[in-house]
Design a protein around this motif. Structure first.
Motif, PDB file in Angstrom:
ATOM      1  N   LYS A 214       0.828  -1.209   0.000  1.00 17.88           N
ATOM      2  CA  LYS A 214       0.000   0.000   0.000  1.00 17.88           C
ATOM      3  C   LYS A 214       0.860   1.256   0.000  1.00 17.88           C
ATOM      4  N   SER A 215       2.004   1.203   0.714  1.00 16.96           N
ATOM      5  CA  SER A 215       2.876   2.388   0.798  1.00 16.96           C
ATOM      6  C   SER A 215       3.559   2.696  -0.521  1.00 16.96           C
ATOM      7  N   ILE A 216       3.792   1.671  -1.359  1.00 14.81           N
ATOM      8  CA  ILE A 216       4.443   1.921  -2.639  1.00 14.81           C
ATOM      9  C   ILE A 216       3.433   2.205  -3.748  1.00 14.81           C
ATOM     10  N   GLY A 217       2.148   2.322  -3.379  1.00 13.26           N
ATOM     11  CA  GLY A 217       1.123   2.704  -4.344  1.00 13.26           C
ATOM     12  C   GLY A 217       0.607   1.568  -5.202  1.00 13.26           C
ATOM     13  N   ALA A 218       0.742   0.314  -4.760  1.00 14.36           N
ATOM     14  CA  ALA A 218       0.246  -0.827  -5.537  1.00 14.36           C
ATOM     15  C   ALA A 218      -1.278  -0.825  -5.543  1.00 14.36           C
ATOM     16  N   SER A 219      -1.850  -1.131  -6.704  1.00 12.98           N
ATOM     17  CA  SER A 219      -3.300  -1.193  -6.801  1.00 12.98           C
ATOM     18  C   SER A 219      -3.807  -2.480  -6.146  1.00 12.98           C
ATOM     19  N   ARG A 220      -5.114  -2.570  -6.029  1.00  8.36           N
ATOM     20  CA  ARG A 220      -5.710  -3.762  -5.428  1.00  8.36           C
ATOM     21  C   ARG A 220      -5.410  -5.007  -6.244  1.00  8.36           C
TER      22      ARG A 220
ATOM     23  N   GLN B 255      -2.815  -5.429  -8.292  1.00  5.73           N
ATOM     24  CA  GLN B 255      -1.380  -5.726  -8.175  1.00  5.73           C
ATOM     25  C   GLN B 255      -1.079  -6.416  -6.842  1.00  5.73           C
ATOM     26  N   THR B 256      -1.721  -5.962  -5.775  1.00  6.21           N
ATOM     27  CA  THR B 256      -1.527  -6.600  -4.473  1.00  6.21           C
ATOM     28  C   THR B 256      -2.043  -8.038  -4.492  1.00  6.21           C
TER      29      THR B 256
END
Length: 290
Positions: free
Chosen positions: A187-193, A195-196
């Motif tokens: 979440k801190s590196i801006g990954a989308s749902r 991508q996570t």
């Protein structure tokens, strides 16, 4: 000083023999190699089986002798090798099992992701899945036969129905396997749902998914044989039904043994795929789930 410490540490370590770790406090029975233990147990079971039939504790009509069963195993194997009707029945059952297993994987994985990744799946879909899972699923066999007929479709439907639920539960559980720190990092590196899900949750949950596949590999066999046993004249289950009605218990035993080989082959195939694609998971827990 260092050498003395290393020597003392080695003295406290358990002894190794091959892949087995020996400990002086370990019971002697646990030190027996696996192949010796399995062979000894097999001989003991056959010996008790022979004694029960030789002493006529149980009628041979109900329980055949080991030699009668072995003779029928050879006969059934010869019929299959020669391309007889038993090979055709085994091919039909194998086709049913593989089709149902493939459908169960697709449906179970999809529902598992829905339940494990969305609030809608968790709150709305999961209660219905739990309610259906508590029902005796074999009791649905007459309904599938009435809906889809006596062909292979009703057997595939029943086997898929039985094998889907373990995959749903294991997939949903696997999506929660990632730690909170790992999720916060993504979440801190801006990954989308998405991508996570693809790069973190699914890889982390693979051991759980394969645990569900192993359970499903057993369930799909039970579903396919139950469907064949209850309706239609195709498959090994139908041969078992006919043999049982004729009190040909050696034939029933031999067919069950060949079915166990089919089920074991499917289970080992899942294990092989897991070791190939989830080689990084070294957990000793059942199913490899951490």
């Amino acid at each position: 000083m260092i050498e003395q410490s290393v020597t003392a540490a080695r003295a406290q370590m358990p002894e190794y023999e091959g892949d087995t770790v020996w400990s002086e406090h370990e019971p002697l029975i646990d030190r027996i190699p696996r192949w010796v233990a399995m062979t000894g147990l097999f001989i003991a079971i056959v010996g008790i089986w022979y004694a029960v039939t030789a002493l006529e504790i149980v009628s041979n009509i109900i329980l055949p002798t080991p030699m009668e069963t072995w003779s029928d195993i050879v006969f059934v194997g010869g019929n299959m090798v020669s391309g007889g009707y038993m090979l055709e029945a085994l091919v039909t059952t194998t086709k049913t099992v593989l089709l149902a297993f493939g459908l169960a994987m697709a449906i179970g994985f999809s529902l598992g992701v829905l339940v494990g990744e969305t609030k809608f799946g968790e709150r709305a879909v999961m209660p219905y899945l739990v309610a259906i899972d508590t029902m005796p699923k074999v009791a649905f066999a007459p309904l599938f036969i009435a809906w889809l007929g006596f062909g292979i479709a009703s057997k595939v439907a029943l086997a898929t129905f039985i094998a889907t639920f373990p995959i749903v539960v294991s997939t949903a559980a696997g999506l929660y396997a990632a730690s909170e720190n790992e999720r916060m990092l993504f979440k801190s590196i801006g990954a989308s749902r998405m991508q996570t899900l693809v790069r973190l949750k699914l890889p982390t949950g693979l051991p759980y998914f394969f645990t569900g596949l192993k359970i499903a590999a057993v369930g799909v066999m039970a579903g396919a044989i139950t469907g064949e046993f209850l309706g239609g004249g195709q498959g090994v289950g139908a041969l078992i039904r006919v043999s049982a009605s004729q009190l040909d218990t050696p034939r029933v035993f031999s067919l069950i043994i060949y079915l166990s080989f089919l089920g074991l082959a499917l289970f080992l195939a899942v294990v092989w795929v897991q070791k190939t694609f989830v080689f990084w998971n070294k957990s000793d827990k059942p199913g490899g789930a951490a």
